[in-house]
Design a protein around this motif. Structure first.
Motif, PDB file in Angstrom:
ATOM      1  N   ALA A  58       0.991  -1.242  -0.193  1.00 38.51           N
ATOM      2  CA  ALA A  58       0.034   0.049   0.045  1.00 38.51           C
ATOM      3  C   ALA A  58       0.933   1.198  -0.190  1.00 38.51           C
ATOM      4  N   MET A  59       1.873   1.227   0.905  1.00 44.15           N
ATOM      5  CA  MET A  59       2.817   2.280   0.746  1.00 44.15           C
ATOM      6  C   MET A  59       3.477   2.701  -0.625  1.00 44.15           C
ATOM      7  N   MET A  60       3.843   1.528  -1.276  1.00 45.52           N
ATOM      8  CA  MET A  60       4.374   1.629  -2.529  1.00 45.52           C
ATOM      9  C   MET A  60       3.336   2.291  -3.717  1.00 45.52           C
ATOM     10  N   ILE A  61       2.208   2.010  -3.552  1.00 44.66           N
ATOM     11  CA  ILE A  61       1.316   2.507  -4.535  1.00 44.66           C
ATOM     12  C   ILE A  61       1.059   3.832  -4.162  1.00 44.66           C
ATOM     13  N   VAL A  62       1.023   4.535  -2.840  1.00 47.10           N
ATOM     14  CA  VAL A  62       0.829   5.518  -2.448  1.00 47.10           C
ATOM     15  C   VAL A  62       2.055   6.499  -2.997  1.00 47.10           C
ATOM     16  N   ALA A  63       3.196   5.781  -2.813  1.00 54.15           N
ATOM     17  CA  ALA A  63       4.602   6.523  -3.182  1.00 54.15           C
ATOM     18  C   ALA A  63       4.400   6.669  -4.779  1.00 54.15           C
ATOM     19  N   GLY A  64       4.095   5.788  -5.409  1.00 50.07           N
ATOM     20  CA  GLY A  64       3.998   5.859  -6.968  1.00 50.07           C
ATOM     21  C   GLY A  64       2.865   6.942  -7.412  1.00 50.07           C
ATOM     22  N   VAL A  65       1.998   6.896  -6.558  1.00 50.85           N
ATOM     23  CA  VAL A  65       0.754   7.736  -7.006  1.00 50.85           C
ATOM     24  C   VAL A  65       1.395   9.446  -7.046  1.00 50.85           C
ATOM     25  N   THR A  66       2.104   9.565  -5.709  1.00 51.48           N
ATOM     26  CA  THR A  66       2.740  10.813  -5.401  1.00 51.48           C
ATOM     27  C   THR A  66       3.748  10.918  -6.575  1.00 51.48           C
ATOM     28  N   GLU A  67       4.519  10.101  -7.024  1.00 50.73           N
ATOM     29  CA  GLU A  67       5.762  10.311  -7.756  1.00 50.73           C
ATOM     30  C   GLU A  67       5.072  10.666  -9.321  1.00 50.73           C
ATOM     31  N   VAL A  68       3.969   9.973  -9.497  1.00 58.93           N
ATOM     32  CA  VAL A  68       3.200  10.410 -10.932  1.00 58.93           C
ATOM     33  C   VAL A  68       2.519  11.725 -10.865  1.00 58.93           C
ATOM     34  N   ILE A  69       2.215  12.160  -9.840  1.00 61.62           N
ATOM     35  CA  ILE A  69       1.486  13.603  -9.438  1.00 61.62           C
ATOM     36  C   ILE A  69       2.824  14.580  -9.674  1.00 61.62           C
ATOM     37  N   GLY A  70       4.006  13.963  -8.986  1.00 65.32           N
ATOM     38  CA  GLY A  70       4.886  15.060  -8.986  1.00 65.32           C
ATOM     39  C   GLY A  70       5.617  14.996 -10.279  1.00 65.32           C
ATOM     40  N   ALA A  71       5.536  14.292 -11.256  1.00 65.97           N
ATOM     41  CA  ALA A  71       6.067  14.368 -12.449  1.00 65.97           C
ATOM     42  C   ALA A  71       5.279  15.481 -13.346  1.00 65.97           C
ATOM     43  N   PHE A  72       4.222  15.786 -12.912  1.00 63.48           N
ATOM     44  CA  PHE A  72       3.473  16.829 -13.818  1.00 63.48           C
ATOM     45  C   PHE A  72       4.043  18.321 -13.214  1.00 63.48           C
ATOM     46  N   GLN A  73       4.941  18.400 -12.259  1.00 61.64           N
ATOM     47  CA  GLN A  73       5.411  19.521 -11.888  1.00 61.64           C
ATOM     48  C   GLN A  73       6.869  19.664 -12.562  1.00 61.64           C
ATOM     49  N   MET A  74       7.510  18.848 -13.247  1.00 60.57           N
ATOM     50  CA  MET A  74       8.711  18.865 -13.968  1.00 60.57           C
ATOM     51  C   MET A  74       8.566  19.758 -15.016  1.00 60.57           C
ATOM     52  N   LYS A  75       9.730  20.445 -15.546  1.00 59.44           N
ATOM     53  CA  LYS A  75       9.554  21.333 -16.420  1.00 59.44           C
ATOM     54  C   LYS A  75      10.059  20.822 -17.769  1.00 59.44           C
ATOM     55  N   SER A  76      11.040  19.813 -17.782  1.00 53.80           N
ATOM     56  CA  SER A  76      11.673  19.255 -18.986  1.00 53.80           C
ATOM     57  C   SER A  76      10.801  17.924 -19.073  1.00 53.80           C
ATOM     58  N   TRP A  77      10.625  17.110 -20.313  1.00 54.12           N
ATOM     59  CA  TRP A  77      10.191  15.934 -20.945  1.00 54.12           C
ATOM     60  C   TRP A  77      10.867  14.913 -20.183  1.00 54.12           C
ATOM     61  N   GLY A  78      12.216  14.989 -20.109  1.00 56.29           N
ATOM     62  CA  GLY A  78      13.437  13.952 -19.742  1.00 56.29           C
ATOM     63  C   GLY A  78      12.906  13.651 -18.074  1.00 56.29           C
ATOM     64  N   LYS A  79      12.732  14.743 -17.489  1.00 56.23           N
ATOM     65  CA  LYS A  79      12.647  14.757 -16.033  1.00 56.23           C
ATOM     66  C   LYS A  79      11.222  14.072 -15.771  1.00 56.23           C
ATOM     67  N   PHE A  80      10.216  14.622 -16.484  1.00 57.00           N
ATOM     68  CA  PHE A  80       8.794  14.062 -16.316  1.00 57.00           C
ATOM     69  C   PHE A  80       8.604  12.571 -16.594  1.00 57.00           C
ATOM     70  N   LEU A  81       9.377  12.267 -17.706  1.00 55.39           N
ATOM     71  CA  LEU A  81       9.226  10.825 -18.201  1.00 55.39           C
ATOM     72  C   LEU A  81      10.112   9.723 -16.908  1.00 55.39           C
ATOM     73  N   ILE A  82      11.085  10.479 -16.606  1.00 54.01           N
ATOM     74  CA  ILE A  82      11.877   9.590 -15.428  1.00 54.01           C
ATOM     75  C   ILE A  82      11.008   9.434 -14.262  1.00 54.01           C
TER      76      ILE A  82
END
Length: 191
Positions: A58-82
């Motif tokens: 469950a913690m892994m799922i929450v962390a994953g969702v948080t990282e996906v949401i955080g990806a939309f805060q990235m300014k470059s496509w490379g960082k977004f994809l990672i």
């Protein structure tokens, strides 16, 4: 010699603890619940192992969702994809943990044993690099115990994967409960 700043720190600490003194009974009750839960976990270590693996999933799922949401805060496509890829991997790993908790327990037990060995080796190196006037012997003793615990886990791996996480959970709950009980009773004596 006590300075004015030491007195003000002691006074602020005492005033911060004051509300807890009135709640000492609840703190002791929390400790008792922890201890009971620890003994229940030790009474059914396989179920406690499965429960701890499900919590990790469950913690892994929450962390994953948080990282996906955080990806939309990235300014470059490379960082977004990672970030998005890492988040997706966390989410997939979390769901795989739910699918097969016993296999996840095998992997987590292997990781735990290897981590304890690495921690023991590093602490042992630290102990022998400390000055002889410092309490290096306690660090060395802690390192040897940690190292031996890691070796014992890996020596019986993967057979012990069914119960080792449950045993650790039960022991942790009992010691945490004892700490809460001690804190609550200490607060009662101060009131």
């Amino acid at each position: 010699m006590t300075t004015a700043s030491d007195t003000s720190q002691n006074h602020s600490l005492g005033s911060a603890i004051a509300p807890l003194r009135a709640k000492w009974g609840w703190i002791v009750a929390l400790g008792v619940v922890y201890v009971i839960a620890g003994f229940v976990a030790l009474g059914s270590v396989v179920m406690a192992t499965v429960a701890s693996v499900i919590v990790v999933g469950a913690m892994m799922i929450v962390a994953g969702v948080t990282e996906v949401i955080g990806a939309f805060q990235m300014k470059s496509w490379g960082k977004f994809l990672i970030w998005a890829l890492l988040g997706a991997l966390y989410i997939i790993a979390g769901f795989l943990t739910f699918e097969n908790p016993l296999f996840a327990a095998v992997l987590l037990t292997l990781f735990l044993g290897a981590s304890l060995i690495a921690s023991g080796v590093v602490r042992l190196f630290l102990a022998f690099s400390m000055k002889r006037e410092s309490p290096w012997i306690w660090v060395a003793l802690s390192a040897v115990i940690t190292l031996l615990l890691g070796l014992m886990i890996l020596a019986r791996w993967p057979v012990n994967s069914v119960y080792i996480l449950g045993v650790f959970l039960g022991i942790d709950l009992i010691f945490a409960g004892a700490g809460w009980i001690g804190l609550g009773l200490g607060l009662k004596r101060k009131s």
